[in-house]
Design a protein around this motif. Structure first.
Motif, mmCIF file in Angstrom:
data_model
loop_
_atom_site.group_PDB
_atom_site.id
_atom_site.type_symbol
_atom_site.label_atom_id
_atom_site.label_comp_id
_atom_site.label_asym_id
_atom_site.label_seq_id
_atom_site.Cartn_x
_atom_site.Cartn_y
_atom_site.Cartn_z
ATOM 1 N N ALA A 197 -11.936 13.291 1.284
ATOM 2 C CA ALA A 197 -12.954 12.553 0.520
ATOM 3 C C ALA A 197 -12.594 12.533 -0.968
ATOM 4 C CB ALA A 197 -14.333 13.180 0.726
ATOM 5 N N ARG A 198 -12.089 13.653 -1.463
ATOM 6 C CA ARG A 198 -11.730 13.734 -2.887
ATOM 7 C C ARG A 198 -10.634 12.743 -3.265
ATOM 8 N NH1 ARG A 198 -13.698 17.433 -6.286
ATOM 9 N NH2 ARG A 198 -14.870 19.207 -5.496
ATOM 10 N N LEU A 199 -9.764 12.394 -2.316
ATOM 11 C CA LEU A 199 -8.712 11.423 -2.581
ATOM 12 C C LEU A 199 -9.284 10.029 -2.840
ATOM 13 C CD1 LEU A 199 -6.109 12.444 0.153
ATOM 14 C CD2 LEU A 199 -6.017 12.934 -2.299
ATOM 15 N N MET A 200 -10.533 9.817 -2.458
ATOM 16 C CA MET A 200 -11.195 8.524 -2.637
ATOM 17 C C MET A 200 -12.072 8.505 -3.885
ATOM 18 S SD MET A 200 -12.236 7.848 1.330
ATOM 19 C CE MET A 200 -11.439 8.943 2.495
ATOM 20 N N MET A 201 -12.033 9.584 -4.668
ATOM 21 C CA MET A 201 -12.853 9.712 -5.869
ATOM 22 C C MET A 201 -11.983 9.692 -7.119
ATOM 23 S SD MET A 201 -15.164 12.841 -4.309
ATOM 24 C CE MET A 201 -15.648 13.461 -5.906
ATOM 25 N N THR A 202 -12.544 9.198 -8.229
ATOM 26 C CA THR A 202 -11.804 9.209 -9.491
ATOM 27 C C THR A 202 -11.645 10.640 -9.982
ATOM 28 O OG1 THR A 202 -13.814 9.000 -10.814
ATOM 29 C CG2 THR A 202 -12.685 6.939 -10.209
ATOM 30 N N GLU A 203 -10.679 10.831 -10.854
ATOM 31 C CA GLU A 203 -10.441 12.145 -11.457
ATOM 32 C C GLU A 203 -11.699 12.626 -12.185
ATOM 33 O OE1 GLU A 203 -7.301 14.003 -14.658
ATOM 34 O OE2 GLU A 203 -6.643 12.282 -13.456
ATOM 35 N N GLY A 205 -13.855 16.000 -11.202
ATOM 36 C CA GLY A 205 -14.004 17.098 -12.142
ATOM 37 C C GLY A 205 -15.436 17.568 -12.335
ATOM 38 N N THR A 206 -16.398 16.805 -11.838
ATOM 39 C CA THR A 206 -17.802 17.152 -12.090
ATOM 40 C C THR A 206 -18.533 17.700 -10.871
ATOM 41 O OG1 THR A 206 -18.563 14.906 -11.597
ATOM 42 C CG2 THR A 206 -18.005 15.388 -13.887
ATOM 43 N N VAL A 207 -17.902 17.669 -9.692
ATOM 44 C CA VAL A 207 -18.584 18.130 -8.479
ATOM 45 C C VAL A 207 -17.747 19.160 -7.722
ATOM 46 C CG1 VAL A 207 -19.998 16.058 -8.145
ATOM 47 C CG2 VAL A 207 -17.708 16.132 -7.174
ATOM 48 N N ASP A 264 -21.115 20.600 -3.473
ATOM 49 C CA ASP A 264 -21.911 19.450 -3.931
ATOM 50 C C ASP A 264 -21.649 18.239 -3.035
ATOM 51 O OD1 ASP A 264 -22.921 20.822 -6.169
ATOM 52 O OD2 ASP A 264 -21.320 20.091 -7.478
ATOM 53 N N ILE A 265 -20.382 17.994 -2.755
ATOM 54 C CA ILE A 265 -20.002 16.834 -1.952
ATOM 55 C C ILE A 265 -20.546 16.976 -0.535
ATOM 56 C CG2 ILE A 265 -18.070 15.523 -0.996
ATOM 57 C CD1 ILE A 265 -16.444 16.472 -3.475
ATOM 58 N N ALA A 266 -20.347 18.136 0.066
ATOM 59 C CA ALA A 266 -20.805 18.369 1.434
ATOM 60 C C ALA A 266 -22.325 18.252 1.527
ATOM 61 C CB ALA A 266 -20.342 19.740 1.918
ATOM 62 N N ASP A 267 -23.022 18.824 0.553
ATOM 63 C CA ASP A 267 -24.490 18.839 0.581
ATOM 64 C C ASP A 267 -25.091 17.464 0.360
ATOM 65 O OD1 ASP A 267 -24.303 21.537 0.979
ATOM 66 O OD2 ASP A 267 -24.892 22.095 -1.056
ATOM 67 N N ILE A 317 -14.019 5.853 -5.924
ATOM 68 C CA ILE A 317 -15.444 6.062 -6.188
ATOM 69 C C ILE A 317 -15.584 6.858 -7.471
ATOM 70 C CG2 ILE A 317 -17.553 7.153 -5.336
ATOM 71 C CD1 ILE A 317 -16.369 6.574 -2.464
ATOM 72 N N ASP A 318 -16.320 6.303 -8.449
ATOM 73 C CA ASP A 318 -16.496 6.942 -9.752
ATOM 74 C C ASP A 318 -17.895 7.514 -9.908
ATOM 75 O OD1 ASP A 318 -15.347 7.572 -12.356
ATOM 76 O OD2 ASP A 318 -16.854 6.182 -13.156
ATOM 77 N N ASN A 319 -18.850 7.000 -9.154
ATOM 78 C CA ASN A 319 -20.212 7.523 -9.242
ATOM 79 C C ASN A 319 -21.013 7.039 -8.048
ATOM 80 O OD1 ASN A 319 -22.372 8.924 -10.241
ATOM 81 N ND2 ASN A 319 -22.709 7.615 -12.023
ATOM 82 N N ILE A 320 -22.038 7.813 -7.687
ATOM 83 C CA ILE A 320 -22.955 7.433 -6.616
ATOM 84 C C ILE A 320 -24.350 7.588 -7.190
ATOM 85 C CG2 ILE A 320 -23.726 7.888 -4.264
ATOM 86 C CD1 ILE A 320 -20.990 9.298 -3.823
#
Length: 94
Positions: free
Chosen positions: A26-32, A36-38, A42-45, A88-91
């Motif tokens: 999942a982290r590979l699909m997120m921006t740097e 760096g903020t989660v 946090d991601i799992a929850d 993905i940069d934000n949700i």
């Protein structure tokens, strides 16, 4: 509307990776910046209790990066995904 399919694929893969417990994928699909903020927790929850995602095509402001997350209780929550350079940069919960 190929862009919709691209975003849909990204968000769907992101959701499935987390649902299957593969936070590293999942982290590979997120921006740097977002990475760096989660924390992994946090991601799992974030997606606990959600069993499916459905593109938001029901509102007047339907966007290609807006999704209903369907809970195991049948309730839905609406989230907007901010995508930068294919990541993905934000949700944002609406």
């Amino acid at each position: 509307a190929p862009m919709v399919d691209v975003l849909g694929g990204l968000v769907h893969r992101f959701f499935l990776s987390i649902h299957q417990g593969d936070i590293a994928k999942a982290r590979l699909m997120m921006t740097e910046a977002l990475n760096g903020t989660v924390t992994d927790a946090d991601i799992a929850d974030f997606f606990v209790g959600f069993v499916d995602i459905v593109p938001n095509k029901f509102e007047g402001d339907a966007k290609p990066n807006s999704y209903y997350f369907v809970g195991n209780d049948g309730k839905c929550e609406l989230f907007d995904f901010v995508v930068e350079d294919g990541l993905i940069d934000n949700i944002i919960s609406r």
